[in-house]
Write a protein that holds these residues in place. Sequence first.
Motif, PDB file in Angstrom:
ATOM      1  N   LEU A  93     -10.455  -6.247  -0.232  1.00  0.00           N
ATOM      2  CA  LEU A  93      -9.248  -5.731  -0.415  1.00  0.00           C
ATOM      3  C   LEU A  93      -8.111  -6.155   0.807  1.00  0.00           C
ATOM      4  CD1 LEU A  93      -7.472  -3.108  -0.998  1.00  0.00           C
ATOM      5  CD2 LEU A  93      -8.560  -2.092   1.050  1.00  0.00           C
ATOM      6  N   LEU A 143      -5.424  -1.400  -3.663  1.00  0.00           N
ATOM      7  CA  LEU A 143      -6.202  -1.604  -4.442  1.00  0.00           C
ATOM      8  C   LEU A 143      -6.126  -0.621  -5.685  1.00  0.00           C
ATOM      9  CD1 LEU A 143      -8.714  -0.105  -3.428  1.00  0.00           C
ATOM     10  CD2 LEU A 143      -8.039   2.274  -3.146  1.00  0.00           C
ATOM     11  N   ALA A 144      -4.562  -0.889  -6.021  1.00  0.00           N
ATOM     12  CA  ALA A 144      -5.014  -0.895  -8.152  1.00  0.00           C
ATOM     13  C   ALA A 144      -5.056  -1.763  -8.023  1.00  0.00           C
ATOM     14  CB  ALA A 144      -2.797  -0.022  -6.970  1.00  0.00           C
ATOM     15  N   TRP A 193       2.071  -2.890   5.539  1.00  0.00           N
ATOM     16  CA  TRP A 193       0.320  -2.591   5.468  1.00  0.00           C
ATOM     17  C   TRP A 193       0.057  -1.968   4.860  1.00  0.00           C
ATOM     18  CZ3 TRP A 193      -3.327  -6.449   4.798  1.00  0.00           C
ATOM     19  CH2 TRP A 193      -4.553  -6.137   4.803  1.00  0.00           C
ATOM     20  N   ARG A 194       0.154  -0.510   4.712  1.00  0.00           N
ATOM     21  CA  ARG A 194      -0.827   0.665   4.497  1.00  0.00           C
ATOM     22  C   ARG A 194       0.047   0.071   2.607  1.00  0.00           C
ATOM     23  NH1 ARG A 194       0.570   6.510   6.938  1.00  0.00           N
ATOM     24  NH2 ARG A 194      -0.820   5.281   9.109  1.00  0.00           N
ATOM     25  N   GLU A 195       1.110   0.412   2.469  1.00  0.00           N
ATOM     26  CA  GLU A 195       1.662   0.389   1.564  1.00  0.00           C
ATOM     27  C   GLU A 195       0.731  -0.810   0.567  1.00  0.00           C
ATOM     28  OE1 GLU A 195       2.428   1.080  -2.131  1.00  0.00           O
ATOM     29  OE2 GLU A 195       2.984   2.222  -0.632  1.00  0.00           O
ATOM     30  N   LYS A 204      -1.887  -2.184   1.280  1.00  0.00           N
ATOM     31  CA  LYS A 204      -2.998  -1.951   1.024  1.00  0.00           C
ATOM     32  C   LYS A 204      -3.498  -0.989  -0.447  1.00  0.00           C
ATOM     33  CE  LYS A 204      -4.460  -0.691   4.423  1.00  0.00           C
ATOM     34  NZ  LYS A 204      -5.584  -0.050   5.820  1.00  0.00           N
ATOM     35  N   ALA A 205      -2.788  -0.185  -0.329  1.00  0.00           N
ATOM     36  CA  ALA A 205      -2.504   0.940  -1.684  1.00  0.00           C
ATOM     37  C   ALA A 205      -2.167   0.392  -3.220  1.00  0.00           C
ATOM     38  CB  ALA A 205      -1.859   1.810  -0.877  1.00  0.00           C
ATOM     39  N   GLN A 206      -1.414  -0.680  -2.962  1.00  0.00           N
ATOM     40  CA  GLN A 206      -0.677  -1.093  -4.007  1.00  0.00           C
ATOM     41  C   GLN A 206      -2.355  -2.490  -4.230  1.00  0.00           C
ATOM     42  OE1 GLN A 206       3.065  -3.457  -4.105  1.00  0.00           O
ATOM     43  NE2 GLN A 206       3.555  -1.665  -2.854  1.00  0.00           N
ATOM     44  N   ALA A 231      -4.514  -7.626  -0.063  1.00  0.00           N
ATOM     45  CA  ALA A 231      -3.510  -7.379   1.071  1.00  0.00           C
ATOM     46  C   ALA A 231      -2.139  -8.045   0.868  1.00  0.00           C
ATOM     47  CB  ALA A 231      -4.197  -5.994   1.446  1.00  0.00           C
ATOM     48  N   GLU A 256     -12.347  -2.077  -7.954  1.00  0.00           N
ATOM     49  CA  GLU A 256     -12.270  -1.565  -6.664  1.00  0.00           C
ATOM     50  C   GLU A 256     -13.122  -0.420  -5.819  1.00  0.00           C
ATOM     51  OE1 GLU A 256     -12.423   1.517 -10.249  1.00  0.00           O
ATOM     52  OE2 GLU A 256     -11.680  -0.598  -9.996  1.00  0.00           O
ATOM     53  N   TRP A 265       1.126  -8.115   1.935  1.00  0.00           N
ATOM     54  CA  TRP A 265       2.171  -8.130   3.243  1.00  0.00           C
ATOM     55  C   TRP A 265       2.697  -8.717   3.889  1.00  0.00           C
ATOM     56  CZ3 TRP A 265       0.517 -10.464   8.121  1.00  0.00           C
ATOM     57  CH2 TRP A 265       1.080 -10.190   9.022  1.00  0.00           C
TER      58      TRP A 265
END
Length: 229
Positions: free
Chosen positions: A84, A106-107, A98-100, A102-104, A88, A115, A92
Amino acid sequence: MTQLFNLHGVGVRFGRVHALSDCTLRIQAGERLALVGSNGSGKSTLLRTLNGLVRPVAGSLQHDAQARQAMLFQRPYMLRASVLHNVALGLWLGGVRWREAKAQALAALARVGLEHLATRNAKALSGGQQQRVALARAWALKPQVLLLDEPTASLDPSAKREVERLMAEFADAGMTLIFSSHNLGQVKRLAQRVIYLEQGRLVADLPVAEFFNGPVPAAAEAFLKGELA
């Protein structure tokens, strides 16, 4: 159709070695372009030149500066971190929080079917899995142009099929693919247009059907017959 690259008489040298000589080439958006030729023919150098990693010493190279690019290497570099975080980090560094990121990421991993390995150390993955992580890392950046240097050269047949499937899906979604390959079956399956290089020179530039079925320059014919190393 948008023109992405316009090379005219481009030359690249590494010391005394002429890696590319008098290369003239135009590439349009949405193309699926395969670079073929023997080892040392200039395929990797051309890809790196298109990606801006190598500067020509002769000729001119114009490119669409608005078109986002990503490049995959034959052996993708994996950070000693989770899968991940490997995906990510590029987001970044591009300014995504960073939070977004990681979400992107994962997608993107879900897009390539990995995943479930998000928390694994990327260095511990198989070669095929690492290449798919590299594809996810590139896809997450939403490039218009994806350059790939022998993307399946060291993979087993199952991993090759999976990487080819992803390449085809990316192209079907509108991404421009420019890839080098020694696998002529792969070229037939994925490419619309074939560039044949020999000793740094562009010898043939043909639609894929004409390259494999029509008359081609003698050097390219020898390559197709397996008479060149």
